[in-house]
Design an enzyme around this catalytic site. Structure first.
Site, PDB file in Angstrom:
ATOM      1  N   ASP A  20      13.871   4.575   5.103  1.00 36.73           N
ATOM      2  CA  ASP A  20      12.623   4.016   4.425  1.00 36.73           C
ATOM      3  C   ASP A  20      11.668   5.333   4.117  1.00 36.73           C
ATOM      4  O   ASP A  20      10.962   5.734   5.145  1.00 36.73           O
ATOM      5  CB  ASP A  20      11.835   2.954   5.175  1.00 36.73           C
ATOM      6  CG  ASP A  20      10.638   2.574   4.656  1.00 36.73           C
ATOM      7  OD1 ASP A  20      10.272   3.148   3.575  1.00 36.73           O
ATOM      8  OD2 ASP A  20      10.011   1.649   5.052  1.00 36.73           O
ATOM      9  N   LYS A  26       5.101   3.751  -2.820  1.00 34.80           N
ATOM     10  CA  LYS A  26       3.817   4.621  -2.838  1.00 34.80           C
ATOM     11  C   LYS A  26       3.464   5.617  -3.882  1.00 34.80           C
ATOM     12  O   LYS A  26       3.303   5.159  -5.123  1.00 34.80           O
ATOM     13  CB  LYS A  26       3.461   4.978  -1.267  1.00 34.80           C
ATOM     14  CG  LYS A  26       3.239   3.818  -0.454  1.00 34.80           C
ATOM     15  CD  LYS A  26       2.698   4.591   0.958  1.00 34.80           C
ATOM     16  CE  LYS A  26       2.324   3.232   1.792  1.00 34.80           C
ATOM     17  NZ  LYS A  26       2.986   2.688   2.909  1.00 34.80           N
ATOM     18  N   PHE A  56       7.204   0.660  10.682  1.00 32.08           N
ATOM     19  CA  PHE A  56       6.412  -0.089   9.913  1.00 32.08           C
ATOM     20  C   PHE A  56       7.168   0.007   8.442  1.00 32.08           C
ATOM     21  O   PHE A  56       7.388   1.145   7.807  1.00 32.08           O
ATOM     22  CB  PHE A  56       5.051   0.527   9.508  1.00 32.08           C
ATOM     23  CG  PHE A  56       4.064   0.044   8.690  1.00 32.08           C
ATOM     24  CD1 PHE A  56       3.700  -1.297   8.927  1.00 32.08           C
ATOM     25  CD2 PHE A  56       4.326   0.133   7.139  1.00 32.08           C
ATOM     26  CE1 PHE A  56       2.799  -2.041   8.212  1.00 32.08           C
ATOM     27  CE2 PHE A  56       3.591  -0.621   6.237  1.00 32.08           C
ATOM     28  CZ  PHE A  56       2.695  -1.654   6.734  1.00 32.08           C
TER      29      PHE A  56
HETATM   30  C1  LIG Z   1       3.382   1.548   3.223  1.00 31.44           C
HETATM   31  C2  LIG Z   1       4.904   1.460   3.715  1.00 31.44           C
HETATM   32  C3  LIG Z   1       5.730   0.319   3.448  1.00 31.44           C
HETATM   33  C4  LIG Z   1       5.059  -1.010   2.438  1.00 31.44           C
HETATM   34  O1  LIG Z   1       4.718  -0.592   1.333  1.00 31.44           O
HETATM   35  P1  LIG Z   1       3.850  -1.692   0.704  1.00 31.44           P
HETATM   36  O2  LIG Z   1       3.564  -1.259  -0.693  1.00 31.44           O
HETATM   37  O3  LIG Z   1       2.591  -1.746   1.147  1.00 31.44           O
HETATM   38  O4  LIG Z   1       4.595  -2.899   0.703  1.00 31.44           O
HETATM   39  C5  LIG Z   1       7.005   0.153   3.884  1.00 31.44           C
HETATM   40  N1  LIG Z   1       7.461   1.218   4.660  1.00 31.44           N
HETATM   41  C6  LIG Z   1       6.719   2.391   4.741  1.00 31.44           C
HETATM   42  C7  LIG Z   1       7.292   3.472   5.747  1.00 31.44           C
HETATM   43  C8  LIG Z   1       5.398   2.425   4.371  1.00 31.44           C
HETATM   44  O5  LIG Z   1       4.703   3.553   4.696  1.00 31.44           O
END
Ligand SMILES: *Cc1c(COP(=O)(O)O)cnc(C)c1O
Length: 431
Positions: A256, A285, A171
């Site tokens: 990520d 986040k 994700f």
């Molecule tokens: C939440 C998340 C994203 C996307 O972040 P947004 O601020 O919702 O665009 C990307 N990568 C990971 C691992 C995430 O948990």
């Protein structure tokens, strides 16, 4: 921190289920009217938050055991973060990047100071660079663009041929390019045509990463722990092996850490836990302190350095309010206390969850630090059912992928509150 609100948790145990009819009350929070239907929230409508606790419009208090998917690592309205935001609101909120402002380099310097030492140094000694954006998906898009351009400009990959290796179950956000390499049917189907240039391999298998790399490959993009997939922790030798594969092939390792980073696992980066230094890291986040969206790519100066004026940007990226909050977030993490707290409380949480798995209350639990995926046993309902049972017990969680519930309480949670919430988890699993 323990005194934010948590001191009263002892009393909560007694009366928490008095109101459980609310949890199933139709229309309690989801009669959206004009609101688009891209979410199915639990039936609770929140009006206030402080620390690990929120209060709904009827005045009922809930322990927030999701913490905005890690966007609220430091709890609701952390005093230092709110103070930084308020001070900035009284001074300057937006300039655009057409002009400099007095908080931008400060933010970049502090974030580079926190994260730079955890990254692979640039071969030519170029300093760590920080590229501020807003949402997590934009940070991932930025990393993809930087890796591709580095591949063309530095590695000599033929134009428009660059490939990036990613993992199944990933994700990385919701943009058209990012969902192009999702393996989640709900996230992907109906949104084509898809962006080419991504190769999906099984998560946790370094040999599969090696096999997918060829002369067009510029990067391997991974979550060090897959959050949305259900807190999937790979074998401890996986990321070190991927690091070696990347080094041998001369490709970038992009981590990520939007959900795993900034304290959640008990470290600043989850990569630290296995001694791996990525070339680029995506943060988001928690970087916005639960106040504003703030994301960034931090990494090797020779890689992010390929982005020159006009090649990439954002109207809001690095704005004064965002950098004021982001700098205060970095300051909270700079002492290491938050990470240590997450490690300490996390060990307690993992130990208790492991006992629930051992006694059959949970089918499986996975996790690191204050972050766990709990699978509901076969025949005991879905993750959504468990989330609704926990709502009735005044604990807010979110299901993911069928039978899994993700637990990610704010790091500032009190020890007594954590214990109380885990009692509720055990009781909800039992009933
Ligand atoms: C939440 C998340 C994203 C996307 O972040 P947004 O601020 O919702 O665009 C990307 N990568 C990971 C691992 C995430 O948990």
């Amino acid at each position: 921190m323990d005194t934010l609100r948590g001191g009263t948790s002892g009393e909560r145990g007694g009366d928490v289920v008095a109101d459980d009819a609310r949890a199933g009350a139709p229309g309690a929070a989801d009669d959206g009217g004009h609101l688009a239907h891209n979410y199915r929230p639990l039936p609770v409508r929140i009006a206030n938050g402080e620390g690990a606790w929120v209060r709904d419009v009827a005045g009922i208090e809930y322990l927030d055991f999701l913490a905005g998917y890690s966007a609220l690592n430091f709890g609701h309205r952390h005093p230092a973060l709110v103070a930084a935001a308020k001070a900035q609101l009284d001074r300057l909120t937006l300039t655009s990047r057409a002009f400099r402002h007095d908080g931008l380099e400060v933010f970049a310097d502090r974030l580079a100071g926190l994260v730079g030492p955890l990254l692979r140094p640039a071969p030519g000694g170029e300093p760590t660079l920080v590229l501020p954006m807003n949402t997590g998906a934009e940070a991932v898009e930025t990393a993809v663009k930087a890796a591709r351009k580095w591949g063309y400009d530095v590695r000599g990959v033929p134009d428009d041929r660059a490939t990036i290796v990613v993992a199944a179950g990933n994700f990385h956000g919701r943009t058209t390019t990012v969902v192009s390499f999702s393996t989640d049917d709900d996230a992907r189907r109906g949104f084509g045509p898809y962006t080419p240039g991504f190769r999906v391999v099984p998560y946790g298998d370094a040999a599969a990463v090696a096999a997918a790399i060829d002369e067009t490959t510029v990067a391997v993009l991974l979550e060090p722990i897959q959050g949305e997939a259900g807190v999937i922790v790979p074998p401890p030798d996986y990321l070190p092996a991927v690091r070696t594969v990347c080094d041998e092939a001369g490709v970038l390792l992009v981590a990520d850490e939007i959900q795993s980073g900034l304290g959640r696992t008990g470290a600043t980066l989850a990569c630290e836990l296995v001694g791996v230094r990525p070339d680029l890291v995506c943060l988001g986040k928690a970087l916005g302190g639960g106040i504003v969206p703030v994301s960034a790519v931090v990494g090797r100066g020779d890689v992010l350095g390929v982005l020159t004026p006009g090649t990439h940007g954002s109207t809001f990226g690095g704005n004064p309010l965002a950098t004021a909050v982001g700098t205060a977030v970095v300051d909270l993490l700079a002492t290491g206390e938050m990470q240590a707290r997450a490690a300490r409380l996390g060990a307690r949480m993992q130990e208790r969850l492991a006992r629930m798995a051992a006694t059959g209350l949970a089918a499986e639990v996975r996790g690191v630090g204050l972050w766990a995926g709990v699978d509901v046993p076969e025949g005991r309902g879905t993750g959504r059912d468990l989330a609704e049972r926990l709502l009735a017990r005044r604990v807010l969680v979110k299901d993911t992928h069928g039978r899994t519930v993700r637990l990610s309480p704010p790091i500032v949670i009190g020890r007594g509150d954590l214990d109380w919430a885990l009692d509720q988890v055990a009781d909800a699993l039992a009933g």
